[in-house]
Scaffold this active site. Structure first.
Site, PDB file in Angstrom:
ATOM      1  N   ARG A   1      15.335  50.635  30.713  1.00 62.14           N
ATOM      2  CA  ARG A   1      16.841  50.573  30.354  1.00 62.14           C
ATOM      3  C   ARG A   1      17.514  51.182  31.852  1.00 62.14           C
ATOM      4  O   ARG A   1      16.513  52.033  32.320  1.00 62.14           O
ATOM      5  CB  ARG A   1      17.092  51.245  29.346  1.00 62.14           C
ATOM      6  CG  ARG A   1      16.338  50.694  28.210  1.00 62.14           C
ATOM      7  CD  ARG A   1      16.615  51.749  26.845  1.00 62.14           C
ATOM      8  NE  ARG A   1      15.846  51.092  25.841  1.00 62.14           N
ATOM      9  CZ  ARG A   1      14.539  51.471  25.281  1.00 62.14           C
ATOM     10  NH1 ARG A   1      13.912  52.217  26.206  1.00 62.14           N
ATOM     11  NH2 ARG A   1      14.223  51.058  24.267  1.00 62.14           N
TER      12      ARG A   1
ATOM     13  N   LYS B   1      13.951  56.333  24.869  1.00 64.59           N
ATOM     14  CA  LYS B   1      14.739  56.793  23.616  1.00 64.59           C
ATOM     15  C   LYS B   1      14.018  57.745  23.076  1.00 64.59           C
ATOM     16  O   LYS B   1      12.958  57.734  22.597  1.00 64.59           O
ATOM     17  CB  LYS B   1      15.155  55.480  22.833  1.00 64.59           C
ATOM     18  CG  LYS B   1      15.782  54.429  23.468  1.00 64.59           C
ATOM     19  CD  LYS B   1      16.269  53.158  22.374  1.00 64.59           C
ATOM     20  CE  LYS B   1      17.399  52.270  23.185  1.00 64.59           C
ATOM     21  NZ  LYS B   1      17.596  51.363  22.115  1.00 64.59           N
TER      22      LYS B   1
ATOM     23  N   HIS C   1      21.008  44.948  31.738  1.00 60.42           N
ATOM     24  CA  HIS C   1      20.217  44.534  30.615  1.00 60.42           C
ATOM     25  C   HIS C   1      19.559  43.086  30.776  1.00 60.42           C
ATOM     26  O   HIS C   1      18.682  42.969  30.214  1.00 60.42           O
ATOM     27  CB  HIS C   1      21.098  44.428  29.284  1.00 60.42           C
ATOM     28  CG  HIS C   1      20.523  44.992  27.929  1.00 60.42           C
ATOM     29  ND1 HIS C   1      19.865  46.352  27.820  1.00 60.42           N
ATOM     30  CD2 HIS C   1      20.033  44.363  26.870  1.00 60.42           C
ATOM     31  CE1 HIS C   1      19.267  46.668  26.803  1.00 60.42           C
ATOM     32  NE2 HIS C   1      19.486  45.192  26.183  1.00 60.42           N
TER      33      HIS C   1
ATOM     34  N   ARG D   1      16.560  43.375  32.552  1.00 61.27           N
ATOM     35  CA  ARG D   1      15.562  43.763  31.633  1.00 61.27           C
ATOM     36  C   ARG D   1      14.757  42.658  30.798  1.00 61.27           C
ATOM     37  O   ARG D   1      13.909  42.367  30.475  1.00 61.27           O
ATOM     38  CB  ARG D   1      15.898  44.826  30.603  1.00 61.27           C
ATOM     39  CG  ARG D   1      15.115  45.341  29.355  1.00 61.27           C
ATOM     40  CD  ARG D   1      15.760  46.679  28.825  1.00 61.27           C
ATOM     41  NE  ARG D   1      15.185  46.832  27.529  1.00 61.27           N
ATOM     42  CZ  ARG D   1      14.238  47.797  27.251  1.00 61.27           C
ATOM     43  NH1 ARG D   1      13.505  48.373  28.369  1.00 61.27           N
ATOM     44  NH2 ARG D   1      13.818  48.110  26.070  1.00 61.27           N
TER      45      ARG D   1
ATOM     46  N   HIS E   1       9.723  49.288  22.817  1.00 57.23           N
ATOM     47  CA  HIS E   1      10.150  49.036  21.499  1.00 57.23           C
ATOM     48  C   HIS E   1       9.345  49.673  20.442  1.00 57.23           C
ATOM     49  O   HIS E   1       8.105  49.706  20.489  1.00 57.23           O
ATOM     50  CB  HIS E   1      10.121  47.511  21.475  1.00 57.23           C
ATOM     51  CG  HIS E   1      11.172  46.759  22.268  1.00 57.23           C
ATOM     52  ND1 HIS E   1      11.109  45.385  22.505  1.00 57.23           N
ATOM     53  CD2 HIS E   1      12.513  47.159  22.755  1.00 57.23           C
ATOM     54  CE1 HIS E   1      12.133  45.010  23.171  1.00 57.23           C
ATOM     55  NE2 HIS E   1      13.207  46.211  23.333  1.00 57.23           N
TER      56      HIS E   1
ATOM     57  N   TYR F   1      11.662  37.503  22.410  1.00 61.43           N
ATOM     58  CA  TYR F   1      11.651  36.612  23.638  1.00 61.43           C
ATOM     59  C   TYR F   1      10.561  35.559  23.369  1.00 61.43           C
ATOM     60  O   TYR F   1      10.632  34.588  24.255  1.00 61.43           O
ATOM     61  CB  TYR F   1      10.917  37.575  24.739  1.00 61.43           C
ATOM     62  CG  TYR F   1      11.891  38.725  24.792  1.00 61.43           C
ATOM     63  CD1 TYR F   1      12.680  38.714  25.931  1.00 61.43           C
ATOM     64  CD2 TYR F   1      11.722  40.063  24.501  1.00 61.43           C
ATOM     65  CE1 TYR F   1      13.711  39.539  26.254  1.00 61.43           C
ATOM     66  CE2 TYR F   1      12.494  41.225  24.998  1.00 61.43           C
ATOM     67  CZ  TYR F   1      13.604  40.830  25.629  1.00 61.43           C
ATOM     68  OH  TYR F   1      14.562  41.804  25.858  1.00 61.43           O
TER      69      TYR F   1
END
Length: 313
Positions: free
Chosen positions: A155, A179, A257, A260, A283, A292
């Site tokens: 990110r 995160k 993004h 990414r 994730h 994806y």
């Protein structure tokens, strides 16, 4: 609450390249929400799910007549703005919970993420390197930024806040803090390692000169004179848009993004395991990564429709 809103909107612009009208709409909706909370002596930090539901009920009550409803934003848009704000607040560590996570809204078909193809990424990287004669420092930094982003799928917030300690010793793996403070290891490609070593030498020379002049050296890989001490998301977005112009790509199609997304899509197209991609992207849920596979399915469908000898208009 003003600070939360402004920081959230800045991140939307820098990380996702959100359009100006979208940002204005989110800003108006969140300002309205903040004003409603203030009248009830509440704020973003202390409210709970019931408070958000009360606000949405209030919005619905205000829009009962057709004339009023025509002038006001839909409940779905207001709910979207609130959800995204609190998701961002949770990711940034401003709250330890997300009070909007269980709110119900109208079901919406999930859209496939836009991405860049391999040729477009190569052109962006070539554009970053092309400035070496006129602006060698910027060329080293920008090449390192793009190589790291495309090689790791980080990110943009993770990229610009990388500590310089993570780059020491020519590592084969990069430790990324994502995160919720969760750490993960991502492998570095040879071009990314080379770009990082070259930028690190330039950066260290500058920081040593700063130290000798009585300044305080930065702890970040990409230092800046700003208040944060590191390159901002907004500045990186500007760099990326400028490189897109040099590469002959519409700036509207380029954002951190989307790089990414390109990282994940290109890995999957070349045979990478979905679980490995999930780990590298950071994730928490494999379902987030599975989007994806649909991007790849659409790509294969487009290839058949455009290149098969029996394809028709």
């Amino acid at each position: 609450m003003e600070r939360w809103i402004s920081t959230f909107l800045e991140a939307q612009a820098a990380e996702l390249g959100a359009a100006r009208n979208t940002l204005l709409a989110y800003g108006r909706d969140l300002q309205d929400f903040a004003a409603w909370l203030a009248r009830r002596k509440l704020d973003f930090l202390t409210l709970d799910q019931a408070d958000i539901e009360d606000y949405l009920t209030f919005c619905a009550d205000q829009g009962l007549s057709p004339s009023t409803r025509a002038r006001r934003p839909t409940r779905a848009r207001r709910l979207s703005a609130v959800r995204q704000l609190f998701r961002f607040a949770f990711d940034e560590g401003w709250r330890t919970d997300n009070p909007s996570i269980r709110l119900k809204g109208a079901t919406k078909a999930r859209t496939l993420p836009e991405t860049l193809n391999e040729d477009e990424v190569d052109r962006l990287l070539d554009a970053a390197r092309a400035a070496s004669a006129a602006r060698p420092r910027e060329a080293l930094r920008n090449t390192c930024l793009l190589e790291l982003l495309y090689a790791t799928g980080m990110r943009v917030s993770e990229l610009v806040t990388l500590p310089v300690a993570a780059a020491r010793g020519d590592p084969r793996m990069l430790l990324v803090r994502g995160k919720g403070g969760k750490e993960r290891l991502v492998p570095l490609s040879p071009p990314a390692r080379t770009a990082m070593v070259e930028w690190l030498a330039q950066r260290d020379t500058e920081q040593e000169a700063l130290r000798k002049a009585g300044g305080q050296p930065s702890r970040f890989l990409f230092p800046s004179h700003g208040a944060d001490g590191h390159l901002t998301r907004q500045h990186f977005l500007v760099i990326l848009k400028d490189l897109a112009v040099l590469a002959g790509i519409s700036p509207a199609r380029v954002s951190p993004h989307k790089l990414r997304h390109a990282f994940a899509t290109h890995l999957l197209a070349n045979g990478a395991d979905l679980r490995a991609i999930q780990t590298m992207l950071g994730h928490a849920d494999i379902a987030t990564t599975e989007i994806y596979t649909h991007v790849l399915d659409q790509h294969l469908k487009d290839l058949v429709l455009t290149h098969h000898p029996l394809a028709k208009d």
